[in-house]
Write a protein that holds these residues in place. Structure first.
Motif, PDB file in Angstrom:
ATOM      1  N   ALA A 228       0.830  -1.206   0.000  1.00  0.00           N
ATOM      2  CA  ALA A 228       0.000   0.000   0.000  1.00  0.00           C
ATOM      3  C   ALA A 228       0.863   1.255   0.000  1.00  0.00           C
ATOM      4  O   ALA A 228       0.581   2.225  -0.724  1.00  0.00           O
ATOM      5  CB  ALA A 228      -0.922  -0.007   1.219  1.00  0.00           C
ATOM      6  N   LEU A 229       1.923   1.240   0.799  1.00  0.00           N
ATOM      7  CA  LEU A 229       2.809   2.400   0.851  1.00  0.00           C
ATOM      8  C   LEU A 229       3.511   2.620  -0.483  1.00  0.00           C
ATOM      9  O   LEU A 229       3.627   3.757  -0.962  1.00  0.00           O
ATOM     10  CB  LEU A 229       3.834   2.213   1.972  1.00  0.00           C
ATOM     11  CG  LEU A 229       4.833   3.351   2.181  1.00  0.00           C
ATOM     12  CD1 LEU A 229       4.110   4.656   2.477  1.00  0.00           C
ATOM     13  CD2 LEU A 229       5.796   3.011   3.319  1.00  0.00           C
ATOM     14  N   PRO A 357     -13.528   3.251 -12.975  1.00  0.00           N
ATOM     15  CA  PRO A 357     -12.568   3.712 -11.966  1.00  0.00           C
ATOM     16  C   PRO A 357     -11.179   3.900 -12.572  1.00  0.00           C
ATOM     17  O   PRO A 357     -10.809   3.240 -13.532  1.00  0.00           O
ATOM     18  CB  PRO A 357     -12.571   2.582 -10.934  1.00  0.00           C
ATOM     19  CG  PRO A 357     -13.004   1.370 -11.701  1.00  0.00           C
ATOM     20  CD  PRO A 357     -13.970   1.873 -12.739  1.00  0.00           C
ATOM     21  N   SER A 358     -10.423   4.808 -11.982  1.00  0.00           N
ATOM     22  CA  SER A 358      -9.063   5.066 -12.433  1.00  0.00           C
ATOM     23  C   SER A 358      -8.140   3.959 -11.959  1.00  0.00           C
ATOM     24  O   SER A 358      -8.508   3.131 -11.113  1.00  0.00           O
ATOM     25  CB  SER A 358      -8.583   6.410 -11.898  1.00  0.00           C
ATOM     26  OG  SER A 358      -8.535   6.368 -10.480  1.00  0.00           O
ATOM     27  N   LEU A 362      -8.401   1.374  -8.661  1.00  0.00           N
ATOM     28  CA  LEU A 362      -8.326  -0.087  -8.717  1.00  0.00           C
ATOM     29  C   LEU A 362      -7.268  -0.621  -7.758  1.00  0.00           C
ATOM     30  O   LEU A 362      -7.483  -1.609  -7.052  1.00  0.00           O
ATOM     31  CB  LEU A 362      -8.014  -0.543 -10.149  1.00  0.00           C
ATOM     32  CG  LEU A 362      -9.087  -0.264 -11.206  1.00  0.00           C
ATOM     33  CD1 LEU A 362      -8.599  -0.700 -12.578  1.00  0.00           C
ATOM     34  CD2 LEU A 362     -10.386  -0.975 -10.857  1.00  0.00           C
ATOM     35  N   VAL A 363      -6.125   0.047  -7.726  1.00  0.00           N
ATOM     36  CA  VAL A 363      -5.047  -0.381  -6.827  1.00  0.00           C
ATOM     37  C   VAL A 363      -5.498  -0.258  -5.377  1.00  0.00           C
ATOM     38  O   VAL A 363      -5.327  -1.187  -4.571  1.00  0.00           O
ATOM     39  CB  VAL A 363      -3.777   0.457  -7.082  1.00  0.00           C
ATOM     40  CG1 VAL A 363      -2.712   0.139  -6.029  1.00  0.00           C
ATOM     41  CG2 VAL A 363      -3.231   0.189  -8.475  1.00  0.00           C
ATOM     42  N   PHE A 364      -6.094   0.882  -5.025  1.00  0.00           N
ATOM     43  CA  PHE A 364      -6.505   1.093  -3.645  1.00  0.00           C
ATOM     44  C   PHE A 364      -7.620   0.131  -3.243  1.00  0.00           C
ATOM     45  O   PHE A 364      -7.666  -0.328  -2.098  1.00  0.00           O
ATOM     46  CB  PHE A 364      -6.970   2.537  -3.451  1.00  0.00           C
ATOM     47  CG  PHE A 364      -5.869   3.551  -3.569  1.00  0.00           C
ATOM     48  CD1 PHE A 364      -4.562   3.214  -3.260  1.00  0.00           C
ATOM     49  CD2 PHE A 364      -6.129   4.843  -3.991  1.00  0.00           C
ATOM     50  CE1 PHE A 364      -3.537   4.145  -3.362  1.00  0.00           C
ATOM     51  CE2 PHE A 364      -5.113   5.780  -4.094  1.00  0.00           C
ATOM     52  CZ  PHE A 364      -3.812   5.431  -3.777  1.00  0.00           C
ATOM     53  N   ASN A 365      -8.527  -0.174  -4.163  1.00  0.00           N
ATOM     54  CA  ASN A 365      -9.576  -1.135  -3.846  1.00  0.00           C
ATOM     55  C   ASN A 365      -9.006  -2.531  -3.610  1.00  0.00           C
ATOM     56  O   ASN A 365      -9.474  -3.274  -2.748  1.00  0.00           O
ATOM     57  CB  ASN A 365     -10.615  -1.175  -4.966  1.00  0.00           C
ATOM     58  CG  ASN A 365     -11.457   0.082  -5.015  1.00  0.00           C
ATOM     59  OD1 ASN A 365     -11.463   0.867  -4.080  1.00  0.00           O
ATOM     60  ND2 ASN A 365     -12.154   0.296  -6.119  1.00  0.00           N
ATOM     61  N   ALA A 366      -7.997  -2.892  -4.400  1.00  0.00           N
ATOM     62  CA  ALA A 366      -7.336  -4.183  -4.186  1.00  0.00           C
ATOM     63  C   ALA A 366      -6.656  -4.216  -2.829  1.00  0.00           C
ATOM     64  O   ALA A 366      -6.735  -5.208  -2.101  1.00  0.00           O
ATOM     65  CB  ALA A 366      -6.316  -4.434  -5.301  1.00  0.00           C
ATOM     66  N   LEU A 367      -5.995  -3.117  -2.456  1.00  0.00           N
ATOM     67  CA  LEU A 367      -5.341  -3.047  -1.143  1.00  0.00           C
ATOM     68  C   LEU A 367      -6.383  -3.075  -0.029  1.00  0.00           C
ATOM     69  O   LEU A 367      -6.160  -3.692   1.028  1.00  0.00           O
ATOM     70  CB  LEU A 367      -4.501  -1.773  -1.055  1.00  0.00           C
ATOM     71  CG  LEU A 367      -3.302  -1.707  -2.005  1.00  0.00           C
ATOM     72  CD1 LEU A 367      -2.629  -0.342  -1.921  1.00  0.00           C
ATOM     73  CD2 LEU A 367      -2.297  -2.798  -1.684  1.00  0.00           C
ATOM     74  N   LEU A 496      -3.663   3.659   3.742  1.00  0.00           N
ATOM     75  CA  LEU A 496      -4.543   3.665   2.580  1.00  0.00           C
ATOM     76  C   LEU A 496      -5.350   4.962   2.509  1.00  0.00           C
ATOM     77  O   LEU A 496      -5.515   5.552   1.430  1.00  0.00           O
ATOM     78  CB  LEU A 496      -5.488   2.456   2.635  1.00  0.00           C
ATOM     79  CG  LEU A 496      -6.483   2.312   1.478  1.00  0.00           C
ATOM     80  CD1 LEU A 496      -5.746   2.219   0.146  1.00  0.00           C
ATOM     81  CD2 LEU A 496      -7.360   1.071   1.681  1.00  0.00           C
ATOM     82  N   SER A 497      -5.833   5.427   3.651  1.00  0.00           N
ATOM     83  CA  SER A 497      -6.590   6.690   3.674  1.00  0.00           C
ATOM     84  C   SER A 497      -5.701   7.856   3.270  1.00  0.00           C
ATOM     85  O   SER A 497      -6.133   8.745   2.516  1.00  0.00           O
ATOM     86  CB  SER A 497      -7.167   6.929   5.075  1.00  0.00           C
ATOM     87  OG  SER A 497      -8.075   5.912   5.431  1.00  0.00           O
ATOM     88  N   ALA A 498      -4.451   7.869   3.768  1.00  0.00           N
ATOM     89  CA  ALA A 498      -3.525   8.939   3.386  1.00  0.00           C
ATOM     90  C   ALA A 498      -3.280   8.932   1.880  1.00  0.00           C
ATOM     91  O   ALA A 498      -3.220   9.984   1.239  1.00  0.00           O
ATOM     92  CB  ALA A 498      -2.206   8.781   4.151  1.00  0.00           C
TER      93      ALA A 498
END
Length: 872
Positions: A228-229, A357-358, A362-367, A496-498
C-alpha cells in the motif's frame, strides 16, 4: 477519526520524520554496524594521496573508451558534487509516507529474525562503506604487480545507500562497484555506486523510496502494508518505475565491448506478479457495478434480495398529500413542478451510470480487499457484517420516494398533521470488512401525515462522505467504529486513507461524518446530526420528499463537531450543546440563543481524560455532564481491540456547570461510582435551588456497551445531588431493561412526571414500550404504570411523545398525547407505524399504518408539526 489521525501521527516527532533528509545522526556506540562505519573515516581517504593519472611516464595508460581525460575528470567532479549536494526539504506527502514507513518497520514488521536484522546482517565487514571513493592510489606492500595485470579488477556487491530502519537481507543493498585499476605496477582504487533508477531517485529524495525485496514482504500483513505504501508513492509521483527498480548488485560481464552489471530483478517481478494475480480483474472492478449475487447462506443479502425495492414505487403513484380540493400547506415557496423535478433527480441519481474507476482507484480497492481479508478480517461478532446486519438491521437497497401508505387500523388524529422522521444507519455499500452498527450512512425515514393520510419517504442524508462515495461507486472512507481495532489495522487503513487523500480521491475539507444519529428542530431549521461532524440541514417538501440542503456551521461559528443530543429549552427558545474530543480540552460546552446564533465556547479542562460523552442534561440553571468509564483506550487498541473501551478502575463523575457560564470556574464534579449513562432522560432544579435531580438509564456491565450490546442491562435511576454538601443519592426507577426514553418536550429542564421508554429484549432489539410515573420512585415503588408489547417476533425503535395540544397550551396535561414508533414484524417482513394513546393504561392503539416496505431498525427521531414544517 480526527482523534485517531492526530494520535496516530503524534507518536512520531518532527525529528524522526526529517531524519532521512540529512546525514543519519550518530547512533549509540553499541551498534555494531555504525561503529564499523564510524571507524572508516572515509572523508579523510582522498587526502592521503592526491588523485592523479596512474602512469608517471610519458606513455599514457591504455584508454578504455574514446572519452578524453578532461571528460573523465569532469565526470569525477560531478560524482563528487553529487555526494555533497544539499537535498531539498521533503514534501508533506513524503513526511507522511516516511512516518508510515517507520510505523511499519517499528510495529507491523520489525526486524526480529537475525537473517533480516541489520545489526546482525551488516556487522563487521558486511557493514557498508559510508560514501563513494574517487580514484585513490594504493601502496604495494609486498612484491610487485605483474605486467599481465594491466587493466582493472572490478567486483560488484551490495552496499545500502541508507542505513536500514527495518528488515534488511544481505541481498537487498544497492550495487557498488569496487575497481582496482592497475597500470605499470601501480594501482588506484575507486568505489562507485551503480547509478540505477532506484539509486538516483532515492539519492535525489534523500531517503529510501523502495521496499527491500528479500526482507520486506515476509507475511501477508507486511506485504499489504508495504504494498500500500509503495502504491501511494507511485501514485503521488515520488517513484517512477518506467526506468526500472533493480539493484545491479550481483555481478558483471564483458560482452560486445560493453561492461554490463547483472541486474537480478526477476525476484521482484515474481513478487509483484504473484501479489497482484491473487485478485482477478473481476474482483478489482466489483465495486463499480451492482454487487454480484451472494451465496444464499448470507442472512444480510437474503434480506436485501427479498425486498424487491424497484417494485415498491408502482404500488401507489406519488402525488400531493392532500386529495381534496384544498391543497396541503406548502413548507417552502417551491412550485409543484420544481418539486417533481427534485424528486426525479433523486430517482435518477440511483440509476446513474458510474464512470470507470481510475488505475489508482483499482489499486486502492485491491489493497482495501487485502486489509479486509487478511490483515483485519471481521472476526468478532460485533464487527461481522453477517451478524451485525442480519434480519431488520440489514440496510434497504435504495431510497424510496414519497409513497402512499394504507391505514389498516383506526384513524390518524388531526394533531399528527406533520411528519414523524427517524434517523439511523444504512450503509450505502455492503461492507467487505469489519462493520459496527454505528458505521452506516445516515438515512431518514419520514412519514408525512396530512388529513388522515400518510406517505413514507426514505432518503440518505447527502453528506460529503455519501456524495464522494456515490460518485466513485465504491467506499472511500474507513469505518470509524470498526476499522481501527489494533495497531496493524490502524496503520494499514491509515496508510490507505492517506494515499486516497494525497491522490485527490478524498477531500476532507467538507467533513467526513455520517449524520446517522438523530434530528433536532431549532431556529426554523431541521438538522440531521452525528457527533463526528457538523449538522446537516434538511427540509421536507409539500409532497413529503426529503432534501438535504448541506452542512450547517451557524454562520461560520461552529467549525468542529457537536453532540447529536442538543437540548432545546421550549420556554426560552435556546439550544445547549457540547462536543467531546480525544485531545484537550476533552469537553467543550456551548449554547445558541433563540435566533440560532452560537455563543462562545466554554472549554472544560477539569475533565482530565477523554470520555465517551454521548448525551447530557440541562435544568433551568445548570448543564450536567457524566464522565463515565467508557473512553479512549490505547492499551486495548494495541492488543487488537477497539480504540474506545471501558476502564473499570475509573470512578464515574457528574459535572455541574451554570448553563450561562462563560468559563469553567464554577464547574463542580461529584463522584458517582458505577454510574455510566449513554442517554439522559431529563433533569431539573429542586425548589430550594440547592439540589438537582437527574433521571437516566445506568448501563450495567459497561464493558459490553460497544461489543456485546445483548449483554447490557440499562437500569433507569434517579440521581439527587446536593450542590452544597456534595451528597449524592440514587434511586432505581424500574428493574426492567429500559433505554431510548423520551418525555413531553415541553418539560425539558423542568420537573416532569412521565417517561416513555423502550424495552430491550435484549438491546439493541426493542420489544415494547412502557410508561413510567417518576413520582412513585420517591416511595421506592416500581414506576411502570402502562405498557404495550409488540408481540412475538415484532420489534420497534425509540418511542416518541407527540402532545395532543400545542406546547403553549398551559392547561394541557403532561401525558395528553400520543406515543408513536416504527415496528417491524420479522415473521412477515412487514413494517408498520403505530400510534398509541399516551394516557391509557395499556397504551391503546389509536392507528396502525402499513408501510410500503420495511424500515430498518435505527436510532432517534422526532415529530415536526405542520406549522413548523411551513417555517423551515
Amino acid at each position: 477519526m480526527d482523534a485517531l489521525s492526530s494520535s496516530f501521527l503524534s507518536t512520531f516527532s518532527t525529528q524522526k520524520l526529517l531524519y532521512r533528509t540529512t546525514t543519519p545522526p550518530p547512533p549509540p556506540s553499541s551498534s555494531p554496524i555504525l561503529n564499523v562505519r564510524i571507524e572508516e573515516k572515509p572523508q579523510q581517504a582522498p587526502t592521503k594521496k592526491t588523485t592523479q593519472p596512474i602512469s608517471t611516464s610519458t606513455t599514457p595508460p591504455p584508454k578504455t573508451s574514446s572519452q578524453t581525460q578532461s571528460s573523465i575528470r569532469s565526470s569525477s567532479s560531478s560524482n563528487s558534487l553529487q555526494s555533497t549536494k544539499r537535498k531539498a526539504e521533503p514534501s508533506v506527502p513524503a513526511l507522511v509516507f516516511n512516518a508510515l514507513d517507520d510505523i511499519i518497520n517499528t510495529f507491523i514488521d520489525p526486524p526480529v529474525k537475525p537473517s533480516v536484522d541489520p545489526k546482525h546482517v551488516l556487522s563487521q565487514n558486511f557493514a557498508p562503506v559510508l560514501n563513494e571513493l574517487p580514484p585513490t592510489e594504493c601502496k604495494v606492500i609486498q612484491g610487485s604487480l605483474p605486467p599481465s595485470l594491466n587493466g582493472a579488477y572490478i567486483r560488484n556487491g551490495p552496499n545500502p545507500q541508507f542505513l536500514p530502519r527495518g528488515p534488511y537481507h544481505l541481498f537487498d543493498g544497492d550495487g557498488m562497484l569496487h575497481s582496482l585499476r592497475i597500470s605499470q605496477g601501480k594501482a588506484c582504487l575507486c568505489s562507485r555506486y551503480v547509478k540505477t533508477n532506484k539509486y538516483t531517485l532515492e539519492r535525489e529524495a534523500g531517503f529510501p523510496l523502495f521496499p527491500n525485496v528479500f526482507s520486506g514482504f515476509n507475511g501477508l500483513t507486511a506485504s499489504a502494508a508495504r504494498g500500500a505504501l509503495s502504491a501511494a508513492r507511485i501514485l503521488t509521483g515520488q517513484v517512477d518505475l518506467s526506468n526500472g527498480f533493480g539493484l545491479a548488485n550481483t555481478s558483471l560481464v564483458l560482452f560486445a565491448n560493453r561492461l554490463l552489471k547483472d541486474i537480478d530483478h526477476n525476484n521482484m517481478d515474481a513478487l509483484s506478479s504473484s501479489f497482484l494475480s491473487t485478485f482477478s480483474t473481476q474482483k478489482l472492478l466489483y465495486r463499480t457495478t451492482t454487487p454480484p449475487p451472494p451465496p444464499s447462506s448470507s442472512p444480510i443479502l437474503n434480506v436485501r434480495i427479498e425486498e424487491k425495492p424497484q417494485q415498491t414505487p408502482t404500488t401507489k403513484t406519488t402525488q400531493p398529500i392532500s386529495t381534496s380540493t384544498t391543497p396541503p400547506p406548502k413548507t417552502t415557496s417551491q412550485t409543484p413542478s420544481s418539486i417533481r423535478s427534485s424528486s426525479s433527480s433523486n430517482s435518477l441519481q440511483s440509476t446513474k451510470r458510474k464512470a470507470e474507476p481510475s488505475v489508482p482507484a483499482l489499486v486502492f480497492n485491491a489493497l482495501d480487499d487485502i486489509i479486509n481479508t487478511f490483515i483485519d478480517p471481521p472476526v468478532k461478532p460485533s464487527v461481522d457484517p453477517k451478524h451485525v446486519l442480519s434480519q431488520n438491521f440489514a440496510p434497504v437497497l435504495n431510497e424510496l420516494p414519497p409513497t402512499e401508505c394504507k391505514v389498516i387500523q383506526g384513524s390518524l388524529p388531526p394533531s399528527l398533521n406533520g411528519a414523524y422522521i427517524r434517523n439511523g444507519p444504512n450503509p450505502q455499500f455492503l461492507p467487505r470488512g469489519p462493520y459496527h452498527l454505528f458505521d452506516g450512512d445516515g438515512m431518514l425515514h419520514s412519514l408525512r401525515i396530512s388529513q388522515g393520510k400518510a406517505w413514507l419517504c426514505s432518503r440518505y442524508v447527502k453528506t460529503n462522505k455519501y456524495k464522494l462515495e456515490r460518485e466513485a461507486g465504491f467506499p472511500l472512507f474507513p469505518n470509524v467504529f470498526s476499522g481501527f481495532n489494533g495497531l496493524t489495522a490502524s496503520a494499514a487503513r491509515g496508510a490507505l486513507s492517506a494515499a486516497r487523500i494525497l491522490t485527490g480521491q478524498v477531500d476532507l475539507s467538507n467533513g467526513f461524518g455520517l449524520a446517522n444519529t438523530s434530528l433536532v428542530l431549532f431556529a426554523n431549521r431541521l438538522l440531521a446530526l452525528g457527533e463526528s461532524d457538523l449538522p446537516y440541514s434538511v427540509r421536507l417538501s409539500s409532497n413529503g420528499d426529503i432534501e438535504t440542503l448541506g452542512r450547517y456551521d451557524f454562520d461560520g461559528k461552529l467549525f468542529m463537531s457537536m453532540t447529536a443530543h442538543p437540548k432545546i429549552d421550549s420556554d426560552t427558545g435556546e439550544a445547549f450543546a457540547f462536543r467531546y474530543s480525544p485531545v484537550p480540552p476533552f469537553l467543550t460546552y456551548f449554547r445558541f440563543n433563540k435566533n440560532g446564533v452560537k455563543q462562545p465556547d466554554v472549554p472544560i479542562f477539569s475533565m482530565t481524560r477523554p470520555s465517551f460523552l454521548h448525551d447530557f442534561a440541562i435544568t433551568k440553571k445548570y448543564a450536567i455532564f457524566a464522565d463515565i468509564q467508557i473512553g479512549m483506550n490505547p492499551l486495548e487498541m494495541i492488543a487488537g481491540g477497539s480504540p474506545v473501551g471501558s476502564d473499570p478502575s475509573k470512578v464515574s463523575r457528574i459535572g455541574v456547570i451554570p448553563r450561562y457560564a462563560k468559563d469553567e470556574s464554577e464547574m463542580k464534579w461529584f463522584d458517582v461510582p458505577g454510574f455510566n449513562i449513554i442517554h439522559a432522560i431529563n433533569a431539573w432544579d429542586e425548589e430550594d435551588g440547592n439540589a438537582i435531580e437527574m433521571v437516566a438509564p445506568n448501563i450495567l456491565s459497561v464493558e459490553h456497551t460497544l461489543e456485546r450490546m445483548e449483554l447490557v442491562h440499562a437500569l433507569v435511576e434517579k440521581v439527587r445531588i446536593d450542590l452544597n454538601t456534595g451528597i449524592v443519592k440514587r434511586y432505581p426507577i424500574s428493574a426492567r431493561n429500559l433505554d431510548f426514553a423520551v418525555i413531553n418536550q415541553a418539560y425539558v429542564g423542568k420537573k416532569n412526571k412521565y417517561v416513555y421508554a423502550a424495552v430491550g429484549d435484549p438491546m439493541p432489539k426493542i420489544s415494547g414500550v412502557v410508561k413510567l410515573d417518576l413520582s412513585k420512585g420517591d416511595h421506592r415503588e416500581d414506576c411502570i404504570v402502562a405498557s404495550r408489547m409488540y408481540g412475538e417476533g415484532c420489534y420497534g425503535g425509540e418511542p416518541f411523545f407527540v402532545a395532543r395540544e400545542a406546547a403553549d397550551n398551559l392547561d394541557a396535561e403532561e401525558d395528553d398525547g400520543y406515543v408513536v414508533s416504527y415496528v417491524h414484524d420479522e415473521n412477515t417482513g412487514e413494517s408498520r407505524f403505530l400510534v398509541m394513546d399516551a394516557k391509557s393504561p395499556n397504551l391503546d392503539l389509536v392507528a396502525t399504518v402499513k408501510l410500503p416496505r420495511r424500515v430498518p431498525y435505527g436510532f432517534h427521531g422526532l415529530f415536526v408539526a405542520e406549522s413548523d414544517l411551513n417555517r423551515i
